[in-house]
Design an enzyme around this catalytic site. Structure first.
Site, short mmCIF file in Angstrom:
data_model
loop_
_atom_site.label_atom_id
_atom_site.label_comp_id
_atom_site.label_asym_id
_atom_site.label_seq_id
_atom_site.Cartn_x
_atom_site.Cartn_y
_atom_site.Cartn_z
N HIS A 154 0.81 -1.22 0.00
CA HIS A 154 0.00 0.00 0.00
C HIS A 154 0.84 1.27 0.00
O HIS A 154 0.33 2.36 -0.24
CB HIS A 154 -1.00 0.00 1.17
CG HIS A 154 -0.41 0.17 2.52
ND1 HIS A 154 -0.26 -0.88 3.41
CD2 HIS A 154 0.07 1.25 3.18
CE1 HIS A 154 0.28 -0.44 4.53
NE2 HIS A 154 0.49 0.86 4.42
N ASP A 184 0.15 -7.67 1.25
CA ASP A 184 0.50 -6.26 1.46
C ASP A 184 2.00 -6.06 1.57
O ASP A 184 2.49 -5.33 2.43
CB ASP A 184 -0.21 -5.68 2.69
CG ASP A 184 -0.19 -4.15 2.69
OD1 ASP A 184 0.16 -3.56 1.65
OD2 ASP A 184 -0.49 -3.55 3.74
N SER A 259 4.58 2.71 7.71
CA SER A 259 4.35 1.51 6.91
C SER A 259 5.59 1.11 6.13
O SER A 259 6.21 1.93 5.46
CB SER A 259 3.21 1.73 5.93
OG SER A 259 1.97 1.52 6.54
#
Length: 411
Positions: A154, A184, A259
């Protein structure tokens, strides 16, 4: 990865606009969706209010560049205030005081957070991206000295340009080597004149209570270090194409921009890739999640070697069984994964799994939901053989299944 019978809940209010993936048509939700967040068994059934699972994603110039996933599968945008906070934070630069040592619960030892930071930080990079929605940033972990960097899907999804900033300040253009939305995870690569520093990766699973140290670029603040503990293990979260399972939960502060960054243990070993937070505000609330490094590295190797990932597949659709459902329908097991459809010709079909079976274990490990079933299957490779325990009526059987191969996105 096995698909499940998913029914979207009523839209929550008060947490921003709903965001629904464009590839998922409304009339396909029942056979193409995946289970929502699997709440721990100890959680009361009555809901005290909505919480949002926030993908600790891009610090974006537009709200849509950072996304959140609701507990029941809804995706919402980060509040506009987060963008303003990021801009203010980026202007408030200054020298940070060294964090205090953290006691490592259960070991009787004290972890020197400074030492861990010095060992890990040189291998954690900032990733800036540009896409159709604007610009944003995330983090990444160097996994090969030749410039391969592991991050979240993402972070780079839809990127038209990717730039990596190394801890020494060098800014390098990066190319996307491969991405796997279902896990992911993604790998990007930079060309460097010198070998890049690769951290030490943990070879054992973390323990609840041990030190957890997050390194990344929250709100674009590169090289930020926060410390806490491993709060829990084996958490399940909704993902873009499949549930994210066996996640590490930590109270080390994780925010948008973290992230793809590192979660390390007290020995300075990478134990996970920071991925999401659980928060009503879109920023740290003491509940963050990381993909275990022992899950992430094999995915990265496949992405580097072939540009895509092959996942094992069982070939069933189903729904969760809990004590209330079992009592209501007089089922033979109090928890598990109730099979509502077996795909003809699949490995499940060939092994004799039937509609109405309740899967309760794989290779002796308990299965208490469809998310757990998907996770157990995903931990294997295509063509692996597993022993699946099912309850059929009043009888329990163990079936030997050779797993199939899920369709890949290699094009």
């Amino acid at each position: 990865m096995d698909r499940t019978d998913y029914r979207a809940p009523e839209r929550p209010t008060g947490y921003g606009p709903a965001f629904e993936p464009g590839h998922q048509a409304a009339d396909a939700a029942h056979d193409a969706g995946f289970p929502p967040y699997a709440a721990p068994a100890a959680r009361p059934k009555a809901r005290a209010g909505w919480r949002a699972v926030v993908v600790a994603a891009l610090v974006a110039a537009v709200v849509s560049a950072a996304v959140t996933a609701g507990l029941d599968g809804w995706l919402t945008g980060l509040p506009d205030a987060e963008e303003a906070a990021a801009e203010q934070a980026l202007d408030a630069t200054g020298e940070q005081a060294a964090p205090a040592p953290v006691a490592e619960t259960g070991s009787g030892q004290v972890t020197d957070v400074v030492a861990v930071s010095e060992a890990v930080s040189p291998s954690v990079v900032n990733i800036d991206v540009a896409n159709a929605q604007g610009q944003g940033s995330g983090s990444g972990v160097i996994i090969r000295a030749d410039g391969h960097i592991l991050t979240n899907n993402h972070v780079i999804e839809g990127a038209t340009a990717v730039e990596v900033t190394l801890p020494n300040g060098a800014q390098l253009e990066a190319e996307v080597v491969g991405a796997d939305p279902s896990s992911d995870l993604a790998v990007v690569k930079v060309d460097s004149d010198t070998d890049l520093p690769v951290p030490t990766f943990a070879e054992r699973a973390p323990r609840t209570g041990e030190t957890a140290i997050a390194v990344g670029s929250p709100f674009g603040l590169e090289g930020t270090v926060t410390a806490g503990v491993v709060s829990a293990l084996n958490r399940s979260l909704p993902g873009e194409q499949a549930p994210l399972v066996d996640m590490i939960q930590t109270d080390a502060a994780i925010n948008p921009g973290n992230s793809g960054g590192a979660l390390a243990n007290g020995d300075g070993e990478i134990i996970g890739i920071n991925t999401a937070i659980l928060s009503p505000t879109g920023s740290n609330d003491g509940i963050g999640f990381a993909i275990p490094i022992m899950t992430a590295l094999p995915v990265a190797e496949q992405l580097i070697d072939q540009g895509f990932v092959e996942h094992a597949q069982l070939g069933v659709r189903g729904q969760d069984v809990d004590p209330a459902v079992a009592e209501l329908y007089s089922l033979g097991a109090d928890e598990g994964a109730l099979i509502v459809e077996v795909v003809p010709g699949s490995s499940a079909d060939e092994a004799g799994i039937q509609r109405g079976d309740i899967v309760t274990a794989i290779d002796g490990e308990t299965v208490d939901s469809m998310a757990t079933l998907a996770g157990r299957i995903r931990a294997h490779e295509p063509d692996d053989t597993v022993e699946i325990t099912v309850v059929r009526g009043d009888d329990e059987e163990t079936l030997t299944v050779t797993l199939g191969r899920a369709p890949s996105d290699q094009g």
